[in-house]
Write an enzyme that holds these catalytic residues in place. Sequence first.
Site, mmCIF file in Angstrom:
data_model
loop_
_atom_site.group_PDB
_atom_site.id
_atom_site.type_symbol
_atom_site.label_atom_id
_atom_site.label_comp_id
_atom_site.label_asym_id
_atom_site.label_seq_id
_atom_site.Cartn_x
_atom_site.Cartn_y
_atom_site.Cartn_z
ATOM 1 N N ARG A 18 -30.301 -25.818 70.769
ATOM 2 C CA ARG A 18 -28.866 -25.904 70.480
ATOM 3 C C ARG A 18 -28.340 -27.314 70.804
ATOM 4 O O ARG A 18 -27.907 -28.051 69.943
ATOM 5 C CB ARG A 18 -28.116 -24.834 71.295
ATOM 6 C CG ARG A 18 -26.674 -24.615 70.860
ATOM 7 C CD ARG A 18 -25.721 -25.613 71.462
ATOM 8 N NE ARG A 18 -25.768 -25.632 72.916
ATOM 9 C CZ ARG A 18 -25.181 -26.567 73.653
ATOM 10 N NH1 ARG A 18 -24.512 -27.556 73.089
ATOM 11 N NH2 ARG A 18 -25.280 -26.538 74.973
ATOM 12 N N ASP A 19 -28.454 -27.710 72.048
ATOM 13 C CA ASP A 19 -27.863 -28.978 72.494
ATOM 14 C C ASP A 19 -28.565 -30.168 71.838
ATOM 15 O O ASP A 19 -27.921 -31.118 71.384
ATOM 16 C CB ASP A 19 -27.976 -29.081 74.024
ATOM 17 C CG ASP A 19 -26.821 -29.846 74.653
ATOM 18 O OD1 ASP A 19 -26.219 -30.665 73.962
ATOM 19 O OD2 ASP A 19 -26.544 -29.628 75.843
ATOM 20 N N HIS A 214 -26.026 -27.681 84.299
ATOM 21 C CA HIS A 214 -26.414 -28.235 82.996
ATOM 22 C C HIS A 214 -26.212 -29.747 83.088
ATOM 23 O O HIS A 214 -25.080 -30.215 83.144
ATOM 24 C CB HIS A 214 -25.507 -27.580 81.941
ATOM 25 C CG HIS A 214 -25.702 -28.066 80.542
ATOM 26 N ND1 HIS A 214 -26.257 -27.268 79.567
ATOM 27 C CD2 HIS A 214 -25.401 -29.242 79.935
ATOM 28 C CE1 HIS A 214 -26.278 -27.939 78.409
ATOM 29 N NE2 HIS A 214 -25.760 -29.139 78.617
ATOM 30 N N HIS A 216 -27.096 -33.761 81.838
ATOM 31 C CA HIS A 216 -27.605 -34.713 80.850
ATOM 32 C C HIS A 216 -28.092 -35.946 81.600
ATOM 33 O O HIS A 216 -27.548 -36.304 82.649
ATOM 34 C CB HIS A 216 -26.511 -35.083 79.846
ATOM 35 C CG HIS A 216 -26.298 -34.029 78.806
ATOM 36 N ND1 HIS A 216 -26.487 -34.242 77.474
ATOM 37 C CD2 HIS A 216 -25.926 -32.722 78.918
ATOM 38 C CE1 HIS A 216 -26.240 -33.136 76.795
ATOM 39 N NE2 HIS A 216 -25.885 -32.189 77.646
ATOM 40 N N CYS A 247 -25.806 -38.028 72.875
ATOM 41 C CA CYS A 247 -24.452 -37.901 73.366
ATOM 42 C C CYS A 247 -23.559 -38.388 72.235
ATOM 43 O O CYS A 247 -23.690 -39.523 71.798
ATOM 44 C CB CYS A 247 -24.285 -38.763 74.621
ATOM 45 S SG CYS A 247 -22.596 -38.824 75.213
ATOM 46 N N ASN A 256 -30.100 -34.156 77.180
ATOM 47 C CA ASN A 256 -30.281 -33.294 78.353
ATOM 48 C C ASN A 256 -31.456 -33.787 79.198
ATOM 49 O O ASN A 256 -32.348 -34.464 78.703
ATOM 50 C CB ASN A 256 -30.645 -31.867 77.925
ATOM 51 C CG ASN A 256 -29.589 -31.221 77.061
ATOM 52 O OD1 ASN A 256 -29.537 -31.437 75.867
ATOM 53 N ND2 ASN A 256 -28.739 -30.440 77.685
HETATM 54 ZN ZN ZN Z 1 -25.087 -30.363 77.013
#
Ligand code: ZN
Length: 321
Positions: A18-19, A214, A216, A247, A256
């Site tokens: 997803r990310d 979470h 990054h 980002c 991440n």
């Molecule tokens: Zn994220």
Amino acid sequence: MTPMTQPIDVQVREVGMRDGLQSIQAIMATADKQAWCRTEHAAGVAEIEVCSLVPPRLLPQFGDAAEVVAFALQQPGLTVSALIPNLKGAERGIALGVHKMNYAMSVSEGHNQANVRRSVADSVADFGRIVERLRQVPEASRPRLAGGLATAFGCSIEGRVAEDRVVELALRLAELGADEVVVADTVGYGNPAAVRRVFRRVKRELGALPLGAHFHDTRGLGLANVLAALDAGVDRFDSSLGGFGGCPYAPGATGNIATDGLVFLLQSMGLETGIDLARLLPVVGWLKGKLPGVDFPSAIAIAGLPKNFVPAGGPTLQEAV
Ligand code: ZN
């Protein structure tokens, strides 16, 4: 899969599907997403966020969410989660039968407006409506609901974010009925001192409610922040395989923290994750082949495991495979 003989100390949750994928232009083939999901789960990753349930016109990458979720649900023992931005997303998650929904809102007004186009107060109110909606779903098939707080350590639009505000919003989501709260350093502004302080405070407020982190690695402090969060009692972390992703506010920046780097850190220190690194690292190599031109900054994936690597307190890899 490696037989699990030891209890899990720390949960590692894959969010790259997803990310990571939402940050790249190329649309990954559905069959490749499914293969990724299957092989990473086979390496011992027990929870995977497989998509974002946003309208496909906003994020075409997730136009195949239904097929990806259906496939993931067939993997025995896998917790299948999806990101949701609002009640509409929750309705889709319920219809698809995901095990868990990760609600996304930001602590900073500017980022929340940019990301989900409404105020923080409106996002909190919508979270309450999602909890109400979930109460109508029979318990056996009711997805769990995690409340995620993005930009908790700083915001690329507003800069500083007040720690009091993070604690207040975490408590608010818990009071409304979150099954878990996740505090996120979306843009890599956090540092270990701030992470330790904020997670300690949030943990004190939430008590036994599960609390996830979470991070990054945008500015290189991702794994240092993991250590600080571990110190504060956090036992579940989101990460992206190979550290791929980006980002949206910093072109070329890393994404991440890497799942493989996180597992290497934890297992080196004797913390069991249930994940077999010797089986996980080849999945990074496979994924690189599927996403040409995408950066995979994970140091452990580049350098490989140390010779005769033995996870502290765990079996040797030779014994494990
Ligand atoms: Zn994220």
